[in-house]
Design an enzyme around this catalytic site. Sequence first.
Site, PDB file in Angstrom:
ATOM      1  CG  ASP A  11      -2.055   0.940   1.129  1.00 30.84           C
ATOM      2  OD1 ASP A  11      -2.331   1.428   0.014  1.00 30.84           O
ATOM      3  OD2 ASP A  11      -2.695   1.220   2.161  1.00 30.84           O
ATOM      4  N   GLY A  12       0.332   2.297  -0.630  1.00 32.48           N
ATOM      5  CA  GLY A  12       0.975   3.619  -0.549  1.00 32.48           C
ATOM      6  C   GLY A  12       1.627   4.094  -1.837  1.00 32.48           C
ATOM      7  CG  ASN A  13       2.299   1.400  -5.104  1.00 35.80           C
ATOM      8  OD1 ASN A  13       3.118   1.228  -4.215  1.00 35.80           O
ATOM      9  ND2 ASN A  13       1.911   0.439  -5.924  1.00 35.80           N
ATOM     10  N   GLY A  14       0.286   5.351  -4.570  1.00 32.40           N
ATOM     11  CA  GLY A  14      -0.280   6.623  -5.041  1.00 32.40           C
ATOM     12  C   GLY A  14       0.233   7.782  -4.198  1.00 32.40           C
ATOM     13  CD1 TRP A  58       7.465   6.812  -2.160  1.00 32.27           C
ATOM     14  CD2 TRP A  58       7.102   6.860  -4.371  1.00 32.27           C
ATOM     15  NE1 TRP A  58       8.686   6.841  -2.788  1.00 32.27           N
ATOM     16  CE2 TRP A  58       8.499   6.872  -4.136  1.00 32.27           C
ATOM     17  CE3 TRP A  58       6.645   6.894  -5.692  1.00 32.27           C
ATOM     18  CZ2 TRP A  58       9.433   6.901  -5.169  1.00 32.27           C
ATOM     19  CZ3 TRP A  58       7.574   6.928  -6.724  1.00 32.27           C
ATOM     20  CH2 TRP A  58       8.954   6.929  -6.465  1.00 32.27           C
ATOM     21  CG  HIS A  84       0.418   2.003  -9.383  1.00 34.91           C
ATOM     22  ND1 HIS A  84       0.101   1.675  -8.088  1.00 34.91           N
ATOM     23  CD2 HIS A  84      -0.603   2.786  -9.831  1.00 34.91           C
ATOM     24  CE1 HIS A  84      -1.065   2.218  -7.759  1.00 34.91           C
ATOM     25  NE2 HIS A  84      -1.506   2.901  -8.806  1.00 34.91           N
ATOM     26  CB  SER A 116      -8.749  -5.028  -3.924  1.00 35.25           C
ATOM     27  OG  SER A 116      -9.252  -3.734  -4.161  1.00 35.25           O
ATOM     28  CB  THR A 117     -13.262  -7.149  -5.716  1.00 37.42           C
ATOM     29  OG1 THR A 117     -13.149  -7.094  -4.291  1.00 37.42           O
ATOM     30  CG2 THR A 117     -13.052  -8.573  -6.155  1.00 37.42           C
ATOM     31  CG  ASN A 168      -7.591  -1.773  -6.235  1.00 39.77           C
ATOM     32  OD1 ASN A 168      -6.685  -2.587  -6.100  1.00 39.77           O
ATOM     33  ND2 ASN A 168      -7.823  -0.836  -5.319  1.00 39.77           N
ATOM     34  CB  ILE A 212      -7.610  -7.411   6.847  1.00 46.17           C
ATOM     35  CG1 ILE A 212      -6.865  -7.712   8.139  1.00 46.17           C
ATOM     36  CG2 ILE A 212      -7.521  -8.604   5.916  1.00 46.17           C
ATOM     37  CD1 ILE A 212      -7.247  -9.006   8.818  1.00 46.17           C
TER      38      ILE A 212
HETATM   39  C1  FPP Z   1      -1.669   0.112  -3.622  1.00 46.18           C
HETATM   40  O1  FPP Z   1      -1.234   1.440  -3.586  1.00 46.18           O
HETATM   41  C2  FPP Z   1      -1.092  -0.600  -4.771  1.00 46.18           C
HETATM   42  C3  FPP Z   1      -1.804  -1.087  -5.832  1.00 46.18           C
HETATM   43  C4  FPP Z   1      -3.270  -0.951  -5.946  1.00 46.18           C
HETATM   44  C5  FPP Z   1      -1.136  -1.760  -6.975  1.00 46.18           C
HETATM   45  C6  FPP Z   1       0.051  -2.603  -6.628  1.00 46.18           C
HETATM   46  C7  FPP Z   1       0.582  -3.200  -7.861  1.00 46.18           C
HETATM   47  C8  FPP Z   1       1.893  -3.376  -8.126  1.00 46.18           C
HETATM   48  C9  FPP Z   1       2.999  -2.963  -7.229  1.00 46.18           C
HETATM   49  C10 FPP Z   1       2.245  -4.033  -9.439  1.00 46.18           C
HETATM   50  C11 FPP Z   1       2.533  -5.512  -9.248  1.00 46.18           C
HETATM   51  C12 FPP Z   1       2.703  -6.160 -10.575  1.00 46.18           C
HETATM   52  C13 FPP Z   1       2.807  -7.486 -10.802  1.00 46.18           C
HETATM   53  C14 FPP Z   1       2.840  -8.013 -12.171  1.00 46.18           C
HETATM   54  C15 FPP Z   1       2.866  -8.461  -9.715  1.00 46.18           C
HETATM   55  P1  FPP Z   1      -2.343   2.579  -3.696  1.00 46.18           P
HETATM   56  O2  FPP Z   1      -2.476   2.963  -5.125  1.00 46.18           O
HETATM   57  O3  FPP Z   1      -3.589   2.123  -3.038  1.00 46.18           O
HETATM   58  O4  FPP Z   1      -1.667   3.738  -2.895  1.00 46.18           O
HETATM   59  P2  FPP Z   1      -2.409   4.868  -2.056  1.00 46.18           P
HETATM   60  O5  FPP Z   1      -3.045   4.175  -0.889  1.00 46.18           O
HETATM   61  O6  FPP Z   1      -1.291   5.746  -1.673  1.00 46.18           O
HETATM   62  O7  FPP Z   1      -3.401   5.523  -2.962  1.00 46.18           O
END
Ligand code: FPP
Length: 267
Positions: free
Chosen positions: A32-35, A37, A49, A77-78, A80, A207
């Site tokens: 979690d946290g890609n966005g 970041w 991502h 997730s479902t 997303n 969770i």
């Molecule tokens: C959650 O961060 C992350 C995701 C929804 C995507 C994760 C996917 C990957 C790292 C790619 C994996 C690829 C393969 C092929 C295995 P968020 O977007 O919810 O972050 P936020 O909470 O900061 O918005």
Amino acid sequence: MSLGKIIDKKNNDLSKRIDKQKVPEHIAIIMDGNGRWATKKGLPRTYGHRKGVDVLKEIIKVSKKLGCKTLTVYAFSTENWTRPKKEVDFLINLFSEVLRKEIEDIHEESTKIKFIGDLGPFPENLKKIISSSESLTRNNNEFLLNVCVNYGGRQEIVKVAKQLALKCSSGEINPNEVNEELFNSELLIQGIKDPELLIRTSGEKRISNFLLWQLAYSEIYISEVLWPDFNEFEFLKAIIDYQSRDRRFGGIESLPKESFEDSQYFS
Ligand code: FPP
């Protein structure tokens, strides 16, 4: 393969604090946290991502070095699907791109890759590459990577319940035979033990509909670090924390006998 030195702020080598005999066999991760970041850096969320994929590759490597056998990661997730279409499309393309680029290496390292979830709504090209990646790596036995996509824990439980109800109504099984073992046999992840450890990054303490059945007795470790900043150091911290836990599974085995008998309830 040995772990290199991983030095913390007090100059301690974290790798020395890992008990190799007590490394979880199966670790589940909510990345979690890609966005957040990316947004923090003034970048589009998609950059997070992309960086997240590099982190996942690093964590797979470290897991193997430690002797962990399975990682199950939550990639989509479902829920997303409710994100802006542009981000959903980006993620779907990213899955295909990563598989195309990495599958040979994954295979050479004898890693088996499995996608867990309802693949139905995904585009044909992604479904094809998922299917070919799964068949290519089917017999690999060094390491298992489960990637949960369009996965929801409740949906999985409902699916199992429906399946068992159908078997009952057709007479294949008797309702009295329904037990945990039978329930397990209908789950999407088969033949491996439940995760001993769940790691969630970005400080969120939920969770989020991930592996609801399988996480019943897992230890939970929340890392404050956003997934794109997660690394070997943070991962080792999670394992060390896990190794300090007293896993009782609802029992009291690890409570010294005297302290039990001496307690006020027995005086
Ligand atoms: C959650 O961060 C992350 C995701 C929804 C995507 C994760 C996917 C990957 C790292 C790619 C994996 C690829 C393969 C092929 C295995 P968020 O977007 O919810 O972050 P936020 O909470 O900061 O918005």
